[in-house]
Design an enzyme around this catalytic site. Structure first.
Site, PDB file in Angstrom:
ATOM      1  N   SER A 142      10.560  10.887  10.101  1.00  0.00           N
ATOM      2  CA  SER A 142       9.988   9.599  10.231  1.00  0.00           C
ATOM      3  C   SER A 142      10.658   8.672   9.496  1.00  0.00           C
ATOM      4  CB  SER A 142       8.665   9.480  10.418  1.00  0.00           C
ATOM      5  OG  SER A 142       8.082   8.214  10.552  1.00  0.00           O
ATOM      6  N   ILE A 171       0.845  -1.277  -0.036  1.00  0.00           N
ATOM      7  CA  ILE A 171      -0.118   0.029  -0.047  1.00  0.00           C
ATOM      8  C   ILE A 171       0.842   1.235  -0.029  1.00  0.00           C
ATOM      9  CG2 ILE A 171      -1.766   1.371   1.426  1.00  0.00           C
ATOM     10  CD1 ILE A 171      -2.918  -1.318   2.180  1.00  0.00           C
ATOM     11  N   ASN A 172       1.827   1.323   0.798  1.00  0.00           N
ATOM     12  CA  ASN A 172       2.898   2.385   0.765  1.00  0.00           C
ATOM     13  C   ASN A 172       3.467   2.518  -0.524  1.00  0.00           C
ATOM     14  OD1 ASN A 172       2.239   3.046   3.454  1.00  0.00           O
ATOM     15  ND2 ASN A 172       4.100   1.677   4.338  1.00  0.00           N
ATOM     16  N   ASP A 185       9.806   1.255   1.612  1.00  0.00           N
ATOM     17  CA  ASP A 185       8.666   1.000   0.693  1.00  0.00           C
ATOM     18  C   ASP A 185       8.821   2.156  -0.472  1.00  0.00           C
ATOM     19  OD1 ASP A 185       7.729  -0.829   2.315  1.00  0.00           O
ATOM     20  OD2 ASP A 185       6.302   0.297   3.366  1.00  0.00           O
ATOM     21  N   SER A 227      21.240   4.754   6.098  1.00  0.00           N
ATOM     22  CA  SER A 227      22.160   5.732   6.056  1.00  0.00           C
ATOM     23  C   SER A 227      23.431   5.496   5.469  1.00  0.00           C
ATOM     24  CB  SER A 227      22.333   6.468   7.579  1.00  0.00           C
ATOM     25  OG  SER A 227      23.176   5.463   8.431  1.00  0.00           O
ATOM     26  N   SER A 280      19.004  -2.504   0.792  1.00  0.00           N
ATOM     27  CA  SER A 280      19.039  -1.145   1.300  1.00  0.00           C
ATOM     28  C   SER A 280      19.712  -1.069   2.558  1.00  0.00           C
ATOM     29  CB  SER A 280      17.450  -0.772   1.850  1.00  0.00           C
ATOM     30  OG  SER A 280      16.870  -1.891   2.492  1.00  0.00           O
ATOM     31  N   LYS A 288      14.337  -6.688  -2.854  1.00  0.00           N
ATOM     32  CA  LYS A 288      14.825  -5.634  -2.018  1.00  0.00           C
ATOM     33  C   LYS A 288      15.029  -5.998  -0.464  1.00  0.00           C
ATOM     34  CE  LYS A 288      13.389  -2.372   0.078  1.00  0.00           C
ATOM     35  NZ  LYS A 288      14.506  -2.421   1.121  1.00  0.00           N
TER      36      LYS A 288
END
Length: 327
Positions: free
Chosen positions: A259, A52-53, A265, A236, A233, A194
């Site tokens: 946040s 959904i995101n 996503d 940072s 991923s 991912k």
């Protein structure tokens, strides 16, 4: 059993699947401490869950997208309403149990973020089968299917392999972002995976302390035929892209995060949108990094603006080539 929602689009280029959606509730408090009542500020409600995101961010970036997800109870009704409000065509599968909630509290005095993720509903075999049927219908002419997020209770670890098989049958390319048993249950058929560094480490069962270690682990997935490419991923530290012919290391864009919810996503959304524009994977990863960075700067799981993503895309540096011959 199926609720098409706001006129679900049968011709979407990108179709997302979220097997364990959530109502994301975000608020803030000066201090989070045990026993005491925590007085909170305004509350924000967003539709959540990986796919959904992804769909919401991809929609902002101009992609033709539709979202497939199971939903039940008042929470599920609100999630569906919020997805529709975001102008994302939806295919909702009605389920007996209630959709979960996720609760995030930002501690304003320290900048810390506390995230409480509630357990999702149990899905029956019939409900799971309906999810696959609705995915098959929604993705009949799609170029990409994004399956993202955890699997709810009662769903077999092999479920995402069934999703991969559907994609192969339809000729759609599967982009998979999951963890744990959902990741381990896939043996073939993905186009891009991912994982986060933690998820990749758990998958291979060993420390991945260096770039070389991470490249080897990603190459194992490719050599086994699980996927054609892996994008790891690294938070940072940026991201790592590995294919059968290339290994590229991308730096992150330093920003002040508001946040961290939904940043991974957003990365998947950016990668998928780039690929849907027929960009090379490396350029698509750069768009993914920009989208993830923009998402870090929004409250809760609010979507970033397209202008912010495009501005940040110009700031993503050229990736560094790594030696692929580590084994």
């Amino acid at each position: 059993m199926n609720s098409p929602g706001n006129g679900a689009d049968q011709c979407a280029t990108v179709v997302t699947l979220t097997m364990n959606p959530a109502l994301d509730i975000t608020t803030a408090a000066a201090v989070v401490r045990p026993t005491d009542k925590i007085r909170c500020t305004e509350t924000r409600y967003d539709p959540g869950g990986g796919g959904i995101n992804v769909a919401r961010v991809a929609r902002v970036l101009g992609a033709s997208v539709a979202a497939v997800f199971p939903a039940g109870g008042p929470t599920g009704a609100l999630v569906s309403e919020l997805v529709a409000k975001a102008a994302v065509p939806l295919h909702r599968i009605d389920i007996a149990e209630s959709t979960r909630e996720s609760f995030t509290v930002d501690e304003t005095s320290t900048g810390r973020q506390y995230r409480f993720v509630l357990r999702g509903p149990h899905l029956t075999a019939a409900e799971q089968a309906e999810c696959l049927d609705q995915l098959r219908r929604a993705a009949a002419s799609a170029e990409f299917v994004v399956a993202s997020g955890s699997l709810p209770i009662g769903v077999s670890p092999e479920f995402y392999q069934q999703v991969a098989d559907v994609c192969v049958d339809l000729g759609a390319l599967l982009i998979l972002d999951t963890s744990g048993c959902g990741l381990a249950g896939v043996t073939h058929g993905a186009f891009v995976m991912k994982p986060s560094l933690r998820e990749l480490r758990e998958y291979v069962g060993r420390p991945l302390d260096t770039d070389a270690d991470q490249v080897v682990a990603a190459q194992e997935l490719i050599e086994r035929g699980v996927t054609q490419a892996v994008v790891v991923s690294l938070g940072s530290a940026g991201a790592l892209m590995v294919t059968s012919t290339a290994c590229l290391r991308f730096s992150a864009i330093p920003v002040q995060a508001v946040s961290g919810v939904g940043a991974g996503d957003a990365m998947v959304a950016g990668i998928t949108v780039g690929l849907s524009r027929a960009w090379p994977l490396s350029d698509s990863v750069r768009l993914g990094i920009a989208a993830a960075t923009a998402m870090l700067m929004t409250p809760g799981t609010a979507t970033p603006t397209r202008a912010d993503v495009e501005r940040l895309h110009d700031m993503v540096s050229v990736p560094t080539e790594l030696d692929a011959a580590h084994h």
